[in-house]
Scaffold this active site. Structure first.
Site, PDB file in Angstrom:
ATOM      1  N   ASP A  58       0.473  -1.389   0.339  1.00 28.06           N
ATOM      2  CA  ASP A  58       0.269   0.012  -0.046  1.00 28.06           C
ATOM      3  C   ASP A  58       0.843   1.204  -0.067  1.00 28.06           C
ATOM      4  O   ASP A  58       0.148   2.625   0.006  1.00 28.06           O
ATOM      5  CB  ASP A  58      -1.202  -0.244   0.987  1.00 28.06           C
ATOM      6  CG  ASP A  58       0.080  -0.738   2.136  1.00 28.06           C
ATOM      7  OD1 ASP A  58       1.086   0.320   3.003  1.00 28.06           O
ATOM      8  OD2 ASP A  58      -0.705  -1.328   3.017  1.00 28.06           O
ATOM      9  N   HIS A  80       7.024  -7.490  -1.350  1.00 30.28           N
ATOM     10  CA  HIS A  80       5.707  -7.712  -2.125  1.00 30.28           C
ATOM     11  C   HIS A  80       5.781  -6.646  -3.451  1.00 30.28           C
ATOM     12  O   HIS A  80       4.534  -7.308  -3.638  1.00 30.28           O
ATOM     13  CB  HIS A  80       4.655  -8.506  -1.350  1.00 30.28           C
ATOM     14  CG  HIS A  80       5.626  -9.117  -0.257  1.00 30.28           C
ATOM     15  ND1 HIS A  80       3.812 -10.012   0.477  1.00 30.28           N
ATOM     16  CD2 HIS A  80       5.787 -10.275  -0.620  1.00 30.28           C
ATOM     17  CE1 HIS A  80       4.575 -10.993   0.834  1.00 30.28           C
ATOM     18  NE2 HIS A  80       5.838 -11.062   0.642  1.00 30.28           N
ATOM     19  N   CYS A 136       5.813  -2.987 -17.350  1.00 30.68           N
ATOM     20  CA  CYS A 136       5.213  -4.078 -18.368  1.00 30.68           C
ATOM     21  C   CYS A 136       5.926  -5.573 -17.996  1.00 30.68           C
ATOM     22  O   CYS A 136       6.948  -5.899 -17.385  1.00 30.68           O
ATOM     23  CB  CYS A 136       6.247  -3.762 -18.970  1.00 30.68           C
ATOM     24  SG  CYS A 136       5.975  -4.623 -20.675  1.00 30.68           S
ATOM     25  N   CYS A 170       8.861  -5.643 -21.028  1.00 31.78           N
ATOM     26  CA  CYS A 170      10.411  -5.487 -21.153  1.00 31.78           C
ATOM     27  C   CYS A 170      10.309  -4.947 -19.339  1.00 31.78           C
ATOM     28  O   CYS A 170       9.450  -4.924 -18.776  1.00 31.78           O
ATOM     29  CB  CYS A 170      10.714  -4.683 -22.117  1.00 31.78           C
ATOM     30  SG  CYS A 170       9.672  -2.889 -21.515  1.00 31.78           S
ATOM     31  N   CYS A 200       2.162  -1.404 -23.317  1.00 33.69           N
ATOM     32  CA  CYS A 200       3.290  -0.687 -23.031  1.00 33.69           C
ATOM     33  C   CYS A 200       4.488  -0.291 -23.863  1.00 33.69           C
ATOM     34  O   CYS A 200       4.340  -0.103 -24.591  1.00 33.69           O
ATOM     35  CB  CYS A 200       4.535  -2.168 -22.420  1.00 33.69           C
ATOM     36  SG  CYS A 200       5.897  -1.232 -21.598  1.00 33.69           S
ATOM     37  N   GLY A 209       1.301  -7.403  12.941  1.00 39.71           N
ATOM     38  CA  GLY A 209      -0.054  -7.320  11.533  1.00 39.71           C
ATOM     39  C   GLY A 209       0.097  -8.573  10.973  1.00 39.71           C
ATOM     40  O   GLY A 209      -0.121  -8.513   9.606  1.00 39.71           O
TER      41      GLY A 209
END
Length: 364
Positions: free
Chosen positions: A128, A142, A150, A153, A175, A234
């Site tokens: 986020d 992550h 893309c 590429c 792209c 969390g």
């Protein structure tokens, strides 16, 4: 000793435990922080494992597609065109929520650790990017929802509102970089090449992190700096690579005898983590941060608690040294068997202390 706390009882009940916990944080100098989706919920972003509302919205747009929450974050979905459309719609709705979300008290707590010179590194599983608005540097395990990349590429771009609207319709924009290269080839009379499409720059299940090697090097470097505290907040502790790092860091921290590992989450950890966490706090991370910060603001109480904690640690170390001296000067073998535990249950609040019972076996 392991202490398990569920936050719901009056302050006078949990005060001694919170005081000790706050003292551990106050005396620390090199803190590792690991965060998951649970720290962003109060900021306006749902936990993916319980965000039925967001999934329901996606299902209404694609009623003929059945995807569970985890499957929306699995790279295998790119094998099916219908599932790809569902993925893009979900990502567009998630981006909408993120755009109106705000950092939480937990984010601010981590920022204070940085300002105090205590934060060694913060690793987050979150995509986020709420840390950016408060200038809190993190390692994104992550990926990021602030960018798109893309599929063919290396090009990356800012995740714009126009792209969000296209994704919401289940459409993947072409792209721009691939398009430019292809147009130039055609102008030169060369054959046309495949054009990549854009997708959120997040790391899904069953795909490698493009910066995995760099992150691994940073983790190794951090462990060499000998962290003295780790706070894991969390997260449901499901990702294998992160689990491995937490356990490695825990062994390094516990090797110092003074280091501690804290876990804060709404649901308790499994038995797999029994020897990893010294403190397990069951509850909302923002609530925990609030009571910890209130306790740490009491300078007199904190000074006394830190002194008491240091004496306690010193006493344990002296006992260990004494045992080692005795053992080295005799031909006796001492076997310690850690087995018993004592648990006191209060209304909505549990405190578990693992007590080591010793069984001594003497040999000539």
């Amino acid at each position: 000793m392991k202490v398990k706390i569920a936050i719901s009882e009056p302050p006078e009940v949990i005060d001694p435990l919170i005081t000790d916990l706050a003292a551990c944080i106050a005396k620390s100098k090199r803190v590792l922080v690991i965060t998951g989706a649970g720290i962003s919920c109060s900021g306006g972003i749902p936990d993916f494992r319980s965000s039925d509302g967001l999934y329901d919205l996606v299902k209404k747009k694609h009623p003929d597609i059945v995807l569970r929450g985890k499957e929306l974050f699995d790279a295998m979905l790119f094998r099916d065109e219908k599932q790809i459309k569902c993925f893009y719609t979900f990502m567009a709705e998630l981006k909408r929520l993120i755009s109106s979300a705000a950092p939480t008290p937990t984010h601010a707590f981590i920022q204070k650790l940085k300002q105090n010179g205590q934060l060694l590194r913060c690793y987050t599983q979150n995509i986020d990017c709420l840390e950016e608005s408060i200038d809190l540097p993190v390692i994104q395990l992550h990926g990021s929802m602030n960018k798109v990349k893309c599929t063919l590429c290396p090009a990356t771009y800012k995740f714009t509102t126009r792209m969000e609207n296209q994704f919401r319709r289940g459409v993947a924009p072409p792209c721009p970089q691939c398009t430019i290269v292809d147009c130039e080839r055609i102008r030169q009379g060369k054959r046309s090449l495949a054009t990549g499409t854009l997708r959120p720059d997040v790391v899904l299940y069953n795909e490698e992190h493009p910066n995995g090697d760099i992150i691994g090097q940073m983790q190794t470097s951090d462990l060499k700096k000998k962290p003295d505290l780790m706070i894991v907040m969390g997260t449901s502790l499901k990702i294998p690579a992160l689990k491995k790092f937490i356990k490695q860091a825990s062994r390094m921290i516990h090797a110092t005898k003074t280091g501690r590992v804290i876990f804060v989450n709404r649901t308790q950890a499994t038995k797999e983590w029994e020897k990893v966490f010294d403190y397990e706090v069951l509850g909302d991370t923002d609530h925990w941060v609030k009571i910890i910060e209130k306790k740490m603001a009491d300078e007199k109480t904190m000074a006394a608690a830190v002194t008491r904690l240091k004496r306690s640690i010193s006493s344990v170390s002296d006992e260990d040294d004494k045992e080692n001296t005795i053992a080295s000067g005799t031909k006796k073998t001492v076997t310690l068997n850690v087995s018993s535990s004592k648990q006191t249950t209060l209304k909505g609040f549990r405190v578990t202390k693992s007590a080591a019972t010793t069984k001594r076996t003497k040999t000539a």
